[in-house]
Design an enzyme around this catalytic site. Structure first.
Site, short mmCIF file in Angstrom:
data_model
loop_
_atom_site.label_atom_id
_atom_site.label_comp_id
_atom_site.label_asym_id
_atom_site.label_seq_id
_atom_site.Cartn_x
_atom_site.Cartn_y
_atom_site.Cartn_z
N ILE A 181 -8.30 3.21 -3.21
CA ILE A 181 -9.22 2.59 -4.17
C ILE A 181 -10.56 2.45 -3.45
O ILE A 181 -10.60 2.08 -2.27
CB ILE A 181 -8.72 1.18 -4.59
CG1 ILE A 181 -7.23 1.22 -5.01
CG2 ILE A 181 -9.59 0.60 -5.70
CD1 ILE A 181 -6.91 2.01 -6.22
N LYS A 207 2.30 -2.55 6.33
CA LYS A 207 2.51 -2.40 4.89
C LYS A 207 3.96 -2.06 4.58
O LYS A 207 4.49 -2.41 3.53
CB LYS A 207 1.54 -1.35 4.33
CG LYS A 207 0.08 -1.82 4.36
CD LYS A 207 -0.12 -3.11 3.57
CE LYS A 207 -1.55 -3.61 3.55
NZ LYS A 207 -1.74 -4.85 2.79
N SER A 220 0.87 -1.19 0.00
CA SER A 220 0.00 0.00 0.00
C SER A 220 0.89 1.23 0.00
O SER A 220 2.05 1.17 0.45
CB SER A 220 -0.86 0.02 1.27
OG SER A 220 -1.50 1.28 1.42
N THR A 274 -13.10 0.71 -2.03
CA THR A 274 -13.51 -0.63 -1.61
C THR A 274 -14.04 -0.54 -0.19
O THR A 274 -13.92 0.50 0.47
CB THR A 274 -12.32 -1.63 -1.59
OG1 THR A 274 -11.49 -1.32 -0.48
CG2 THR A 274 -11.51 -1.62 -2.85
N TYR A 318 -1.54 -0.58 10.69
CA TYR A 318 -1.65 -0.81 9.23
C TYR A 318 -0.41 -0.28 8.51
O TYR A 318 0.19 -0.97 7.70
CB TYR A 318 -2.92 -0.12 8.72
CG TYR A 318 -3.21 -0.38 7.25
CD1 TYR A 318 -3.74 -1.60 6.83
CD2 TYR A 318 -2.97 0.59 6.27
CE1 TYR A 318 -4.02 -1.84 5.48
CE2 TYR A 318 -3.25 0.36 4.94
CZ TYR A 318 -3.78 -0.85 4.54
OH TYR A 318 -4.05 -1.08 3.21
N1 LIG Z 1 -8.72 -0.36 -0.83
C1 LIG Z 1 -7.62 0.36 -0.88
O1 LIG Z 1 -7.66 1.58 -1.10
C2 LIG Z 1 -6.28 -0.27 -0.73
C3 LIG Z 1 -5.15 0.52 -0.95
C4 LIG Z 1 -3.90 -0.04 -0.83
C5 LIG Z 1 -3.76 -1.38 -0.51
N2 LIG Z 1 -4.86 -2.13 -0.29
C6 LIG Z 1 -4.63 -3.54 0.06
O2 LIG Z 1 -5.23 -4.38 -0.91
C7 LIG Z 1 -5.70 -5.58 -0.29
C8 LIG Z 1 -7.18 -5.76 -0.57
O3 LIG Z 1 -7.86 -4.63 -0.07
P1 LIG Z 1 -9.40 -4.38 -0.32
O4 LIG Z 1 -9.61 -2.92 -0.34
O5 LIG Z 1 -9.87 -5.20 -1.47
O6 LIG Z 1 -9.98 -4.90 1.08
P2 LIG Z 1 -11.12 -5.95 1.43
O7 LIG Z 1 -11.33 -5.84 2.90
O8 LIG Z 1 -12.29 -5.81 0.56
O9 LIG Z 1 -10.43 -7.34 1.07
C9 LIG Z 1 -9.56 -7.97 1.92
C10 LIG Z 1 -9.86 -9.44 1.84
O10 LIG Z 1 -8.93 -10.13 2.70
C11 LIG Z 1 -9.66 -11.15 3.36
N3 LIG Z 1 -9.01 -11.55 4.59
C12 LIG Z 1 -8.88 -10.82 5.73
N4 LIG Z 1 -8.29 -11.55 6.68
C13 LIG Z 1 -8.05 -12.77 6.14
C14 LIG Z 1 -7.47 -13.95 6.64
N5 LIG Z 1 -7.04 -14.05 7.90
N6 LIG Z 1 -7.37 -15.02 5.81
C15 LIG Z 1 -7.82 -14.94 4.54
N7 LIG Z 1 -8.38 -13.84 4.00
C16 LIG Z 1 -8.50 -12.77 4.81
C17 LIG Z 1 -11.03 -10.52 3.62
O11 LIG Z 1 -12.00 -11.52 3.92
C18 LIG Z 1 -11.27 -9.78 2.32
O12 LIG Z 1 -11.94 -10.57 1.36
C19 LIG Z 1 -5.37 -5.44 1.20
O13 LIG Z 1 -4.14 -6.07 1.46
C20 LIG Z 1 -5.25 -3.94 1.38
O14 LIG Z 1 -4.45 -3.60 2.48
C21 LIG Z 1 -6.11 -1.62 -0.40
#
Ligand SMILES: NC(=O)c1ccc[n+]([C@@H]2O[C@H](COP(=O)([O-])OP(=O)(O)OC[C@H]3O[C@@H](n4cnc5c(N)ncnc54)[C@H](O)[C@@H]3O)[C@@H](O)[C@H]2O)c1
Length: 290
Positions: A227, A198, A179, A229, A194
């Protein structure tokens, strides 16, 4: 290692064509982005960024993409995506597993290797935001919760995938979802857990890349900016002032869309990026440059 260079590409193909009349000039760049017959795994693949990345792996030709996530049953969005992928001949599979359990995740990914005879690409995408607490009061429990998924879980997933890549003697690409929070902080938010997690995976990827490079396994991180989400909308009111502020903090002046993860995923997972390892690819609308 069974990998072989696909033959002359780019200007080398031009030179070959000039000397060999039987060599037919044709664009090859889409072949380089294509992964026919390959098998991929995506943790956090039940929804949002993970599911989007799984879909693109199917679109570029993966034979099977295994989405690994916590719920016992996949989401409706996953089921719709699975049906969509089946219509163009791909296969999405769902596996319930907890990335924080090293034995479980190794076993389940080993079983995918047994069933498919290969694993070529891995996206360690499962992640949690963790609690928002003042850094001086951030508890051991809160830290443990976020680190166990974002750091331990990413390592256990990457280990399991790397073992399969080496087991089958094939080159592989491991992508860890980091991230922008790994290199910069989100102004005004108390997300020390967090942000720390990261940052840790950036160094984890570099470290693994150094150890695994000679075995043909590449390890990179993908650092997305904001993003849209549920990761953030679960804790920040959708369309609130906060989202508008975040949008204003990058030169493009907006939040990212899920589909804007597609091109970079295709590039990192395919042979279009074969000389890229240990790198952090930032897709953030320029968030980190201001
Ligand atoms: N949304 C953003 O803006 C953003 C930005 C930078 C990075 N990210 C990273 O991208 C990834 C996905 O983010 P997202 O926005 O789609 O979030 P999200 O919460 O929709 O998805 C995360 C997924 O991880 C799963 N998860 C959590 N704990 C788990 C575990 N112990 N075992 C298996 N699965 C598990 C959840 O069930 C979920 O489906 C994450 O690593 C997040 O940190 C997101």
């Amino acid at each position: 290692m069974k990998s072989k260079h696909p033959g002359p590409l780019g200007v080398a193909a031009v030179v070959k064509a000039s000397k060999d009349p039987s060599f037919t000039p044709r664009p090859s760049i889409w072949d380089e982005f294509s992964i026919p017959d390959r098998v991929a795994i995506v943790t956090g693949g039940n929804r949002n960024i993970g599911l989007e990345m799984a879909l693109v792996l199917s679109e570029i030709g993966a034979r099977a993409v295994y989405c690994i996530d916590l719920p016992g049953q996949p989401s409706d969005e996953f089921k719709l995506t699975k049906d969509y992928v089946a219509k163009f001949g791909g296969r999405l599979e769902y596996v319930s597993a907890d990335v924080t359990n090293q034995v479980e995740i190794w076993d389940k990914i080993n079983k995918i290797g047994d069933d498919e005879g290969r694993i070529d690409a891995c996206i360690a995408g499962a992640g949690v935001l963790g609690r928002e607490v003042d850094c001086l009061d951030y508890s051991a429990k809160a830290l443990e919760e976020v680190m166990s998924v974002n750091v331990n879980g990413a390592l256990f997933t990457a280990q399991a995938a790397g073992k399969q890549m080496i087991r089958f003697g094939l080159p592989g690409s491991i992508i860890i979802n980091a991230s922008i929070a790994g290199t910069t902080t989100i102004k005004g938010r108390q997300w020390v857990g967090y942000n720390t997690s990261k940052s840790a995976v950036l160094q984890m990827a570099r470290s693994m890349a150094c150890e695994l490079g000679h075995l043909g396994v590449r390890v990179n991180t993908l650092s997305a900016g904001h993003i849209r989400t549920t990761l953030f909308s679960d804790v920040v009111e959708p369309d609130s002032q906060v989202f508008q502020e975040w949008a204003g903090r990058n030169p493009l002046g907006r939040l990212g869309r899920l589909d804007e993860m597609r091109g970079v995923t295709a590039w990192l997972a395919s042979d279009a990026s074969t000389f890229c390892t240990g790198s952090d690819i930032v897709v953030s609308g320029g968030y980190t440059i201001w």
